[in-house]
Write a protein that holds these residues in place. Sequence first.
Motif, PDB file in Angstrom:
ATOM      1  N   GLY A   1       0.863  -1.155  -0.149  1.00 32.12           N
ATOM      2  CA  GLY A   1      -0.119  -0.017  -0.158  1.00 32.12           C
ATOM      3  C   GLY A   1       0.871   1.152   0.091  1.00 32.12           C
ATOM      4  O   GLY A   1       0.501   2.534   0.104  1.00 32.12           O
ATOM      5  N   ASN A   2       2.087   0.844  -0.041  1.00 33.35           N
ATOM      6  CA  ASN A   2       3.248   1.874  -0.002  1.00 33.35           C
ATOM      7  C   ASN A   2       2.714   3.429  -1.023  1.00 33.35           C
ATOM      8  O   ASN A   2       2.840   4.536  -0.531  1.00 33.35           O
ATOM      9  N   ILE A   3       2.450   3.291  -2.246  1.00 31.59           N
ATOM     10  CA  ILE A   3       1.836   4.286  -2.980  1.00 31.59           C
ATOM     11  C   ILE A   3       0.486   4.806  -2.828  1.00 31.59           C
ATOM     12  O   ILE A   3       0.384   5.960  -2.720  1.00 31.59           O
ATOM     13  N   SER A   4      -0.350   4.106  -2.185  1.00 31.89           N
ATOM     14  CA  SER A   4      -1.782   4.560  -1.737  1.00 31.89           C
ATOM     15  C   SER A   4      -1.560   5.420  -0.625  1.00 31.89           C
ATOM     16  O   SER A   4      -2.172   6.543  -0.520  1.00 31.89           O
ATOM     17  N   TYR A   5      -0.602   4.856   0.274  1.00 29.58           N
ATOM     18  CA  TYR A   5      -0.506   5.742   1.635  1.00 29.58           C
ATOM     19  C   TYR A   5      -0.127   7.179   1.467  1.00 29.58           C
ATOM     20  O   TYR A   5      -0.482   8.249   1.890  1.00 29.58           O
ATOM     21  N   GLU A   6       0.963   7.126   0.270  1.00 26.58           N
ATOM     22  CA  GLU A   6       1.643   8.460  -0.082  1.00 26.58           C
ATOM     23  C   GLU A   6       0.577   9.530  -0.606  1.00 26.58           C
ATOM     24  O   GLU A   6       0.434  10.579  -0.349  1.00 26.58           O
ATOM     25  N   PHE A   7      -0.344   8.673  -1.638  1.00 23.15           N
ATOM     26  CA  PHE A   7      -1.612   9.709  -2.101  1.00 23.15           C
ATOM     27  C   PHE A   7      -2.426  10.151  -1.128  1.00 23.15           C
ATOM     28  O   PHE A   7      -2.767  11.498  -0.874  1.00 23.15           O
ATOM     29  N   ALA A   8      -2.770   9.203  -0.121  1.00 19.79           N
ATOM     30  CA  ALA A   8      -3.701   9.582   1.035  1.00 19.79           C
ATOM     31  C   ALA A   8      -2.995  10.676   1.929  1.00 19.79           C
ATOM     32  O   ALA A   8      -3.778  11.512   2.133  1.00 19.79           O
ATOM     33  N   SER A   9      -1.635  10.795   2.199  1.00 15.88           N
ATOM     34  CA  SER A   9      -1.193  11.590   2.805  1.00 15.88           C
ATOM     35  C   SER A   9      -1.165  12.979   2.334  1.00 15.88           C
ATOM     36  O   SER A   9      -1.223  14.254   2.920  1.00 15.88           O
ATOM     37  N   ARG A  10      -1.347  12.927   1.301  1.00 13.48           N
ATOM     38  CA  ARG A  10      -1.162  14.337   0.352  1.00 13.48           C
ATOM     39  C   ARG A  10      -2.711  14.668  -0.209  1.00 13.48           C
ATOM     40  O   ARG A  10      -2.800  15.671  -0.766  1.00 13.48           O
ATOM     41  N   GLY A  11      -3.581  14.130   0.612  1.00 16.31           N
ATOM     42  CA  GLY A  11      -5.002  14.658   0.189  1.00 16.31           C
ATOM     43  C   GLY A  11      -5.750  13.948  -0.744  1.00 16.31           C
ATOM     44  O   GLY A  11      -7.090  14.464  -0.772  1.00 16.31           O
ATOM     45  N   THR A  12      -5.537  12.896  -1.341  1.00 19.78           N
ATOM     46  CA  THR A  12      -6.165  12.156  -2.249  1.00 19.78           C
ATOM     47  C   THR A  12      -7.378  11.448  -1.474  1.00 19.78           C
ATOM     48  O   THR A  12      -7.091  10.734  -0.494  1.00 19.78           O
ATOM     49  N   GLU A  13      -8.719  11.495  -1.725  1.00 25.72           N
ATOM     50  CA  GLU A  13      -9.751  10.825  -1.072  1.00 25.72           C
ATOM     51  C   GLU A  13     -10.148   9.801  -1.740  1.00 25.72           C
ATOM     52  O   GLU A  13     -11.170   8.892  -1.196  1.00 25.72           O
ATOM     53  N   GLN A  14     -10.135   9.552  -3.005  1.00 27.54           N
ATOM     54  CA  GLN A  14     -10.581   8.453  -3.654  1.00 27.54           C
ATOM     55  C   GLN A  14      -9.442   7.417  -4.346  1.00 27.54           C
ATOM     56  O   GLN A  14      -8.924   7.796  -5.249  1.00 27.54           O
ATOM     57  N   ILE A  15      -9.198   6.473  -3.516  1.00 31.97           N
ATOM     58  CA  ILE A  15      -7.959   5.599  -3.721  1.00 31.97           C
ATOM     59  C   ILE A  15      -8.287   4.093  -3.791  1.00 31.97           C
ATOM     60  O   ILE A  15      -9.193   3.822  -2.685  1.00 31.97           O
ATOM     61  N   THR A  16      -8.278   3.436  -4.741  1.00 33.10           N
ATOM     62  CA  THR A  16      -8.629   2.140  -4.895  1.00 33.10           C
ATOM     63  C   THR A  16      -7.255   1.487  -4.986  1.00 33.10           C
ATOM     64  O   THR A  16      -6.659   1.528  -5.891  1.00 33.10           O
ATOM     65  N   SER A  17      -7.107   0.367  -4.013  1.00 37.44           N
ATOM     66  CA  SER A  17      -5.936  -0.550  -3.934  1.00 37.44           C
ATOM     67  C   SER A  17      -6.204  -2.112  -4.422  1.00 37.44           C
ATOM     68  O   SER A  17      -7.166  -2.454  -3.580  1.00 37.44           O
ATOM     69  N   VAL A  18      -5.589  -2.602  -5.429  1.00 37.20           N
ATOM     70  CA  VAL A  18      -5.789  -3.875  -5.756  1.00 37.20           C
ATOM     71  C   VAL A  18      -4.878  -4.650  -5.635  1.00 37.20           C
ATOM     72  O   VAL A  18      -3.752  -4.135  -6.087  1.00 37.20           O
TER      73      VAL A  18
END
Length: 179
Positions: free
Chosen positions: A55-72
């Motif tokens: 989830g490394n990349i997903s966490y980075e997006f979330a930390s930067r304010g992205t609210e629509q993240i889907t991890s597969v």
Amino acid sequence: MRIISGTHKSRKIITPKNLPVRPTTDMAKESLFNILNNNFYFSDISVLDLFAGTGNISYEFASRGTEQITSVDQDFGCIKFINKTAEAFKMPINTIKSDVFKFLEKTTLQANIIFADPPYSFSEELFTKIPELIFQNNLLLEEGLLIVEHSKHTDLSNLIHFSYSKSYGANMFSFFEVN
């Protein structure tokens, strides 16, 4: 592994040793996000993280304010770890346990950024199948980016919609855009 920037900057994430993953290095991740930072407002985009692993990349997006993240990811341990970490950090990450290729064949989910980090050992045929399915099924929104991480021994520059690539040590990112 650590989060580079945003509300969770410098937070370390300790991953279980038994996960079948190869996380993107901090150096490569920082360079990638420097490119993305110049092209996107993170709070305004949606992200699809394929072969999500830790989830490394997903966490980075979330930390930067992205609210629509889907991890597969197809590994139950990876999905469980992402869910646990996202809950602990109060991050808006939706997970889907699935084979990525089957997911891409069936989903209608579109995103501004699609990040794919498949195993480096994939055949050229499997690497080729990722952008093919994404563009065939119109999963990348206009003005979006598909980013495929791979080793420097894999060349994706001959594929349709290829735009450019960047190399960071042993890591390489190939960027694809809707033409």
